[in-house]
Design an enzyme around this catalytic site. Structure first.
Site, PDB file in Angstrom:
ATOM      1  N   GLY A  18       9.093 -86.239  78.732  1.00  0.00           N
ATOM      2  CA  GLY A  18       9.388 -84.868  78.286  1.00  0.00           C
ATOM      3  C   GLY A  18      10.474 -84.225  79.117  1.00  0.00           C
TER       4      GLY A  18
ATOM      5  N   CYS B 104      12.766 -80.220  80.231  1.00  0.00           N
ATOM      6  CA  CYS B 104      12.386 -79.253  79.195  1.00  0.00           C
ATOM      7  C   CYS B 104      10.880 -79.024  79.143  1.00  0.00           C
ATOM      8  CB  CYS B 104      12.905 -79.761  77.846  1.00  0.00           C
ATOM      9  SG  CYS B 104      12.311 -78.832  76.453  1.00  0.00           S
TER      10      CYS B 104
ATOM     11  N   GLY C 123      22.871 -65.298  89.645  1.00  0.00           N
ATOM     12  CA  GLY C 123      23.284 -65.874  88.354  1.00  0.00           C
ATOM     13  C   GLY C 123      22.536 -65.217  87.217  1.00  0.00           C
TER      14      GLY C 123
ATOM     15  N   GLY D 177      22.762 -66.171  83.821  1.00  0.00           N
ATOM     16  CA  GLY D 177      22.682 -66.944  82.576  1.00  0.00           C
ATOM     17  C   GLY D 177      21.267 -66.873  82.048  1.00  0.00           C
ATOM     18  N   ALA D 178      20.977 -67.679  81.029  1.00  0.00           N
ATOM     19  CA  ALA D 178      19.660 -67.606  80.387  1.00  0.00           C
ATOM     20  C   ALA D 178      18.525 -67.847  81.386  1.00  0.00           C
ATOM     21  CB  ALA D 178      19.595 -68.631  79.256  1.00  0.00           C
TER      22      ALA D 178
ATOM     23  N   ALA E 207      20.055 -69.417  90.478  1.00  0.00           N
ATOM     24  CA  ALA E 207      20.086 -69.825  89.062  1.00  0.00           C
ATOM     25  C   ALA E 207      21.546 -69.889  88.643  1.00  0.00           C
ATOM     26  CB  ALA E 207      19.304 -68.821  88.217  1.00  0.00           C
TER      27      ALA E 207
ATOM     28  N   ALA F 153      17.925 -78.049  75.042  1.00  0.00           N
ATOM     29  CA  ALA F 153      17.062 -79.136  74.581  1.00  0.00           C
ATOM     30  C   ALA F 153      17.385 -79.541  73.145  1.00  0.00           C
ATOM     31  CB  ALA F 153      15.607 -78.696  74.696  1.00  0.00           C
TER      32      ALA F 153
ATOM     33  N   HIS G 270       9.082 -58.338  52.479  1.00  0.00           N
ATOM     34  CA  HIS G 270       8.896 -57.022  53.110  1.00  0.00           C
ATOM     35  C   HIS G 270       7.416 -56.843  53.443  1.00  0.00           C
ATOM     36  CE1 HIS G 270       9.279 -52.766  53.914  1.00  0.00           C
ATOM     37  NE2 HIS G 270       8.190 -52.587  53.179  1.00  0.00           N
TER      38      HIS G 270
HETATM   39  C1  LIG Z   1      14.039 -73.138  83.763  1.00  0.00           C
HETATM   40  C2  LIG Z   1      14.682 -73.749  82.542  1.00  0.00           C
HETATM   41  C3  LIG Z   1      14.450 -73.211  81.295  1.00  0.00           C
HETATM   42  C4  LIG Z   1      15.030 -73.785  80.169  1.00  0.00           C
HETATM   43  N1  LIG Z   1      14.775 -73.243  78.951  1.00  0.00           N
HETATM   44  C5  LIG Z   1      15.333 -73.787  77.861  1.00  0.00           C
HETATM   45  C6  LIG Z   1      15.054 -73.269  76.576  1.00  0.00           C
HETATM   46  O1  LIG Z   1      14.296 -72.309  76.415  1.00  0.00           O
HETATM   47  N2  LIG Z   1      15.629 -73.863  75.495  1.00  0.00           N
HETATM   48  C7  LIG Z   1      16.472 -74.931  75.635  1.00  0.00           C
HETATM   49  O2  LIG Z   1      16.972 -75.433  74.626  1.00  0.00           O
HETATM   50  N3  LIG Z   1      16.755 -75.441  76.840  1.00  0.00           N
HETATM   51  C8  LIG Z   1      16.198 -74.906  77.951  1.00  0.00           C
HETATM   52  N4  LIG Z   1      16.456 -75.453  79.172  1.00  0.00           N
HETATM   53  C9  LIG Z   1      17.366 -76.610  79.237  1.00  0.00           C
HETATM   54  C10 LIG Z   1      16.628 -77.892  78.851  1.00  0.00           C
HETATM   55  O3  LIG Z   1      15.535 -78.072  79.714  1.00  0.00           O
HETATM   56  C11 LIG Z   1      17.569 -79.065  78.935  1.00  0.00           C
HETATM   57  O4  LIG Z   1      18.715 -78.801  78.152  1.00  0.00           O
HETATM   58  C12 LIG Z   1      16.916 -80.335  78.430  1.00  0.00           C
HETATM   59  O5  LIG Z   1      15.794 -80.662  79.206  1.00  0.00           O
HETATM   60  C13 LIG Z   1      17.917 -81.498  78.471  1.00  0.00           C
HETATM   61  O6  LIG Z   1      17.291 -82.638  77.975  1.00  0.00           O
HETATM   62  P1  LIG Z   1      17.744 -84.088  78.446  1.00  0.00           P
HETATM   63  O7  LIG Z   1      16.919 -85.032  77.643  1.00  0.00           O
HETATM   64  O8  LIG Z   1      19.203 -84.205  78.385  1.00  0.00           O
HETATM   65  O9  LIG Z   1      17.397 -84.189  79.988  1.00  0.00           O
HETATM   66  P2  LIG Z   1      16.069 -83.899  80.867  1.00  0.00           P
HETATM   67  O10 LIG Z   1      15.117 -83.025  80.148  1.00  0.00           O
HETATM   68  O11 LIG Z   1      16.599 -83.449  82.156  1.00  0.00           O
HETATM   69  O12 LIG Z   1      15.426 -85.315  80.981  1.00  0.00           O
HETATM   70  C14 LIG Z   1      16.018 -86.355  81.697  1.00  0.00           C
HETATM   71  C15 LIG Z   1      14.940 -87.320  82.127  1.00  0.00           C
HETATM   72  O13 LIG Z   1      15.545 -88.464  82.719  1.00  0.00           O
HETATM   73  C16 LIG Z   1      14.795 -88.881  83.841  1.00  0.00           C
HETATM   74  N5  LIG Z   1      15.701 -89.660  84.694  1.00  0.00           N
HETATM   75  C17 LIG Z   1      16.767 -89.220  85.397  1.00  0.00           C
HETATM   76  N6  LIG Z   1      17.413 -90.269  85.979  1.00  0.00           N
HETATM   77  C18 LIG Z   1      16.731 -91.371  85.623  1.00  0.00           C
HETATM   78  C19 LIG Z   1      16.900 -92.760  85.869  1.00  0.00           C
HETATM   79  N7  LIG Z   1      17.934 -93.220  86.572  1.00  0.00           N
HETATM   80  N8  LIG Z   1      15.995 -93.630  85.363  1.00  0.00           N
HETATM   81  C20 LIG Z   1      14.955 -93.183  84.622  1.00  0.00           C
HETATM   82  N9  LIG Z   1      14.740 -91.890  84.341  1.00  0.00           N
HETATM   83  C21 LIG Z   1      15.631 -91.002  84.829  1.00  0.00           C
HETATM   84  C22 LIG Z   1      14.306 -87.581  84.441  1.00  0.00           C
HETATM   85  O14 LIG Z   1      13.134 -87.812  85.224  1.00  0.00           O
HETATM   86  C23 LIG Z   1      14.005 -86.760  83.194  1.00  0.00           C
HETATM   87  O15 LIG Z   1      12.673 -86.903  82.774  1.00  0.00           O
HETATM   88  C24 LIG Z   1      15.871 -74.911  80.309  1.00  0.00           C
HETATM   89  C25 LIG Z   1      16.105 -75.466  81.570  1.00  0.00           C
HETATM   90  C26 LIG Z   1      15.526 -74.894  82.673  1.00  0.00           C
HETATM   91  C27 LIG Z   1      15.784 -75.521  84.009  1.00  0.00           C
END
Ligand SMILES: Cc1cc2nc3c(=O)[nH]c(=O)nc-3n(C[C@H](O)[C@H](O)[C@H](O)COP(=O)(O)OP(=O)(O)OC[C@H]3O[C@@H](n4cnc5c(N)ncnc54)[C@H](O)[C@@H]3O)c2cc1C
Length: 468
Positions: free
Chosen positions: A38, A41, A183, A185-186, A271, A321, A447
């Site tokens: 997961g 996110c 910061g 941002g969101a 942030a 995400a 409505h």
């Molecule tokens: C506080 C916060 C709130 C947020 N709120 C929102 C929101 O409301 N809506 C939204 O759209 N986005 C939100 N985001 C952004 C969102 O979390 C990310 O855009 C999203 O998680 C990106 O997904 P991803 O699959 O690219 O990477 P990630 O979710 O970062 O997943 C990457 C995964 O890869 C694993 N990994 C890394 N390197 C390796 C490796 N070498 N080998 C094996 N595994 C590895 C990590 O452990 C991780 O589980 C938020 C982020 C934060 C920090």
């Protein structure tokens, strides 16, 4: 012959969604995940923050119970219980991902993966397994989905004690009395909103002239005004110069338009953005290039190496995400040879901030449209003109729509107020369908709903709004 058709490194929303789509398309898939299914996110981002913000919302409603004829005495936050609930929600969803991967017969390797050579059509990934063994597996294609982590600025590094990043803010040891959020941002604004609501004195420091700088300037001005009315202090046009740790917390020297100023608080929450996890992935020995710290890809998520894709936060912004998920599906469908797939259209990616009031947008801002010399028609409909908003006790906010005056194309929509993170989807869909104002005006909206403001805002752009 390779072990798999596809190996995905990283099981965040990008990686796990790509894996499920690949399984649906009958590809033999492996997922390598070092820490938590997961990703950020579900575990440290979107989901636990929304759980906390829901607690803040319940608290706010309870505090205003009297207005609704509900007497609730001694209403107060229990931050520890809020955190426990938020962690529980995150854990439940992470387990849900494990279930989905199992259901789709996707093999999960618990360890850290990196590219380990091979040529197009037969790539190797070496995995440092969490049980300290090493494995090498092969596949025809690879998707890199390793996401990102909190960005660190020299001199402002998080220590988890008085200087936090988002992870510390999601699981704090105790409730601070005061906090400076660096910061706006969101992520910064969501935490500012949560901590302010539970009684922490919050100051937000932003380098740029306005908060939520990605948003339409009218909406960010409204957000600043509405959040300030709730008690948050904003220092815009302010550069954080120096952090000093004190016996009681921190001191932050900021450079403002009026000169230097020193702020004090228990906690500094940094942030200031994110850094892509590009290290230790074996990229150095490949033709994969970085662009401003992110893996460079084209609109199909392809990198400089045939058969190696990069998706989500590892690639270019926006770091969201739903963008990661969408890119994962595009990459997989490209690999599987699905016909009629569409490349990623960054202009149609909605952005949401779940503070109180919520903010949501898709497409071009008014300033951007004007900068490009496009003649626009602008619609505005205030929440105070909507019956449902008044019934909900949520009469503050705005639905703003921007149309190309010549073609009627919906260029952008920018919303602030209750539940706008749900309302935005109608506009995203309209943009995907390339709808003009005529079709939206023809649509019958139920409505009483907040969604009637979509209708009214569009009608207002063409001088036809009914309720203002
Ligand atoms: C506080 C916060 C709130 C947020 N709120 C929102 C929101 O409301 N809506 C939204 O759209 N986005 C939100 N985001 C952004 C969102 O979390 C990310 O855009 C999203 O998680 C990106 O997904 P991803 O699959 O690219 O990477 P990630 O979710 O970062 O997943 C990457 C995964 O890869 C694993 N990994 C890394 N390197 C390796 C490796 N070498 N080998 C094996 N595994 C590895 C990590 O452990 C991780 O589980 C938020 C982020 C934060 C920090």
């Amino acid at each position: 012959m390779t072990d798999f058709d596809l190996i995905i490194i990283g099981a965040g929303p990008g990686g796990y969604v790509a894996a499920i789509r690949a399984a649906q398309l009958k590809l033999k898939v492996a997922v390598v995940e070092s820490t938590h299914l997961g990703g950020v996110c579900l575990n440290w981002g979107c989901i636990p923050t929304k759980a906390l913000l829901r607690s803040a919302e319940v608290l706010r409603l309870a505090k205003h119970g009297k207005e609704f004829g509900v007497i609730a005495d001694n209403v107060k936050p229990d931050m520890a219980a809020m955190i426990t609930r938020s962690r529980g929600v995150a854990d439940k969803l992470s387990q849900g991902v494990a279930y989905l991967l199992k259901k789709n017969a996707i093999q999960v390797f618990n360890g850290r993966g990196m590219l380990a050579g091979g040529a197009a059509g037969n790539r190797s990934v070496s995995i440092a397994m969490n049980d300290k063994t090493t494995k090498t597996i092969t596949a025809k294609n690879i998707i890199l989905a390793t996401g990102a982590r909190a960005k660190e600025i020299k001199g402002f590094e998080a220590d988890g004690v008085t200087v936090w990043n988002y992870r510390h803010a999601l699981k704090p040891p105790k409730q601070p009395k005061s906090m400076i959020v660096l910061g706006s941002g969101a992520i910064g604004i969501e935490f500012a909103s949560f901590y302010n609501e539970i009684g922490v004195k919050v100051t937000v420091v932003e380098l740029l002239p306005r908060i939520l700088p990605q948003e339409d300037s009218e909406i960010s001005a409204m957000a600043e005004k509405m959040l300030a009315a709730q008690g948050i202090t904003f220092k815009t046009n302010s550069a954080a110069e120096k952090l000093t740790k004190t016996s009681s917390g921190i001191k932050l020297d900021i450079k403002t338009a009026k000169g230097m100023e020193t702020l004090e608080a228990d906690i500094l929450l940094s942030a200031v953005g994110i850094t892509a996890n590009t290290e230790n992935l074996g990229l150095e020995k490949t033709n994969i290039k970085l662009d401003r710290g992110c893996v460079a890809t084209n609109e199909w998520a392809e990198t400089g190496e045939a058969g190696i894709y990069a998706i989500g936060d590892l690639g270019a912004p926006p770091w969201l995400a739903h963008k990661a998920e969408h890119e994962g599906v595009i990459a997989v469908e490209r690999i599987a040879g699905v016909r009629d797939i569409h490349p990623l259209n960054r202009a149609n990616i909605p952005g949401c901030t779940y503070c109180q009031p919520q903010i949501a947008s898709v497409g071009m801002t008014e300033d951007k449209a004007k900068e490009r010399g496009i003649a626009v028609k602008i619609g505005r409909f205030p929440f105070q003109g909507n019956g449902k908003a008044i019934a909900l006790g949520e009469a503050s906010g705005l639905v703003k729509t921007i149309f190309d005056a010549k073609t009627g194309e919906l260029l952008g929509a920018h919303l602030i107020g209750a539940e706008v993170t749900e309302l935005i989807n109608s506009f995203t869909l309209s943009r995907t369908l390339e709808t003009t104002e005529a079709e939206i005006i023809h649509t019958i909206f139920p409505h009483p709903t907040l969604s009637e403001m979509i209708h009214e805002s569009v009608m207002s752009a063409f001088g036809r709004a009914i309720h203002i």
